[in-house]
Design a protein around this motif. Structure first.
Motif, short mmCIF file in Angstrom:
data_model
loop_
_atom_site.label_atom_id
_atom_site.label_comp_id
_atom_site.label_asym_id
_atom_site.label_seq_id
_atom_site.Cartn_x
_atom_site.Cartn_y
_atom_site.Cartn_z
N ALA A 203 0.83 -1.21 0.00
CA ALA A 203 0.00 0.00 0.00
C ALA A 203 0.86 1.26 0.00
O ALA A 203 0.54 2.24 -0.69
CB ALA A 203 -0.93 -0.02 1.21
N ASP A 228 -3.66 -5.02 -1.52
CA ASP A 228 -3.34 -3.59 -1.61
C ASP A 228 -3.54 -3.08 -3.03
O ASP A 228 -4.04 -1.96 -3.24
CB ASP A 228 -1.90 -3.34 -1.16
CG ASP A 228 -1.69 -3.60 0.33
OD1 ASP A 228 -2.70 -3.75 1.05
OD2 ASP A 228 -0.53 -3.70 0.76
N GLU A 232 -6.32 -0.20 -4.51
CA GLU A 232 -5.97 0.97 -5.33
C GLU A 232 -6.73 0.96 -6.65
O GLU A 232 -7.25 2.00 -7.09
CB GLU A 232 -4.47 1.00 -5.60
CG GLU A 232 -3.64 1.62 -4.49
CD GLU A 232 -3.77 3.14 -4.44
OE1 GLU A 232 -4.59 3.72 -5.18
OE2 GLU A 232 -3.04 3.76 -3.64
#
Length: 304
Positions: A203, A228, A232
């Motif tokens: 992340a 992660d 996004e």
């Protein structure tokens, strides 16, 4: 003296049979070892075999050398008997994998996936697209893949920066990544799997990337923390082009299948026509060096 080399396919039998001092003996993974395998000094596993293939090494009492047909050795490092050499097929798949990465970038920037969908739906969607020309590209990894990728990007007048484990002429250091990531339109991962690269794209890494940038994973799935990346992609801030995933193969129902802004291929970067011939060319060259008493060029030292 003739050295027995265990090989996984007919092409390998033919290739090794041309090596002076070598006798090829074919095996089939998952089946009992053939007669004479206990004399084998060299093992060449099949292309992209799973971790279970490593178990073979413990059943070969005279084994001294394992020659891979891939550049990745993560399934083998630290898992073969002590004293057994391990060499990779560095250089065999670099151009093919770089071609995959270039194709992915061109497809995403020029919207070929969207146009293919429109074609199937009989829709004429003429509009202006983005372009790879003049983009700023960051390559993480400074080996054969990076060399080939940089060469292929040159005609597009891109600005290419390469990051390696340590800074040197023409290569930035990995410690600089947090300050570098935000300056690039695309980040291409071309690193081996080591304790330092597993989960390196997390992340925090992704948060440093510029808005609308593209992450390209031509390495291995475990380099990226999947959850992660999904988080996004779900926001639409970043896009991604993946040839590898974690887990792999990607199971039915996994959120990556439907993640927006993602171009996904099933680990085919190095699997182009001629890949077997290229891999065996490297393998036989390494075996010849070993049999002549020279050290193979692509031995794995430590993690890689």
């Amino acid at each position: 003296m003739t050295v027995t080399v265990l090989v996984p396919d007919d092409y390998g039998v033919a290739a090794v049979s041309r090596v002076t001092g070598a006798r090829a003996l074919r095996f089939t993974l998952g089946e009992p070892l053939p007669a004479g395998a206990d004399e084998a000094e060299i093992l060449v596993p099949g292309f992209l075999v799973g971790p279970h293939a490593v178990e073979m090494t413990w059943a070969l009492p005279k084994l001294r050398y394992v020659q891979l047909l891939t550049a990745g050795a993560e399934n083998w490092v630290g898992k073969v008997p002590e004293g057994v050499l391990l060499s990779i097929a560095r250089g065999a798949h670099g151009a093919s994998t770089a071609e995959w990465a270039l194709t992915g970038l061109l497809s995403m920037y020029r919207e070929f996936t969207e146009f293919a969908v429109a074609q199937r739906e009989h829709r004429w969607t003429q509009h202006q697209t983005d372009t790879l020309h003049g983009k700023r590209i960051l390559i993480v990894g400074a080996g054969d893949l990076a060399v080939e990728m940089r060469r292929m990007l040159a005609p597009f007048d891109t600005e290419v920066t390469v990051v390696g484990t340590h800074a040197r002429e023409g290569v930035r250091g990995v410690d600089e990544l947090p300050t570098l990531l935000g300056d690039f339109d695309a980040v291409v991962l071309m690193v081996p799997v080591t304790s330092q690269t597993i989960g390196m794209v997390d992340a925090e890494f992704l948060s440093h990337m510029a808005d609308h940038a593209i992450l390209v994973n031509a390495a291995r799935g475990v380099v990226v923390r999947t959850d992660d990346l999904v988080a996004e992609l779900s926001t639409g801030r970043l896009r991604a082009i993946l040839d590898v995933t974690d887990p792999e193969p990607l199971p039915t129902g996994h959120p990556l299948w439907d993640a927006p802004g993602l171009l996904l291929t099933p680990h085919v970067g190095g699997s182009s026509r001629g890949s077997l011939q290229r891999a065996w060319a490297v393998a036989t060259s390494e075996i010849e060096r070993y049999l002549s008493g020279d050290q193979p060029r692509h031995l794995v030292h430590g993690e890689y």
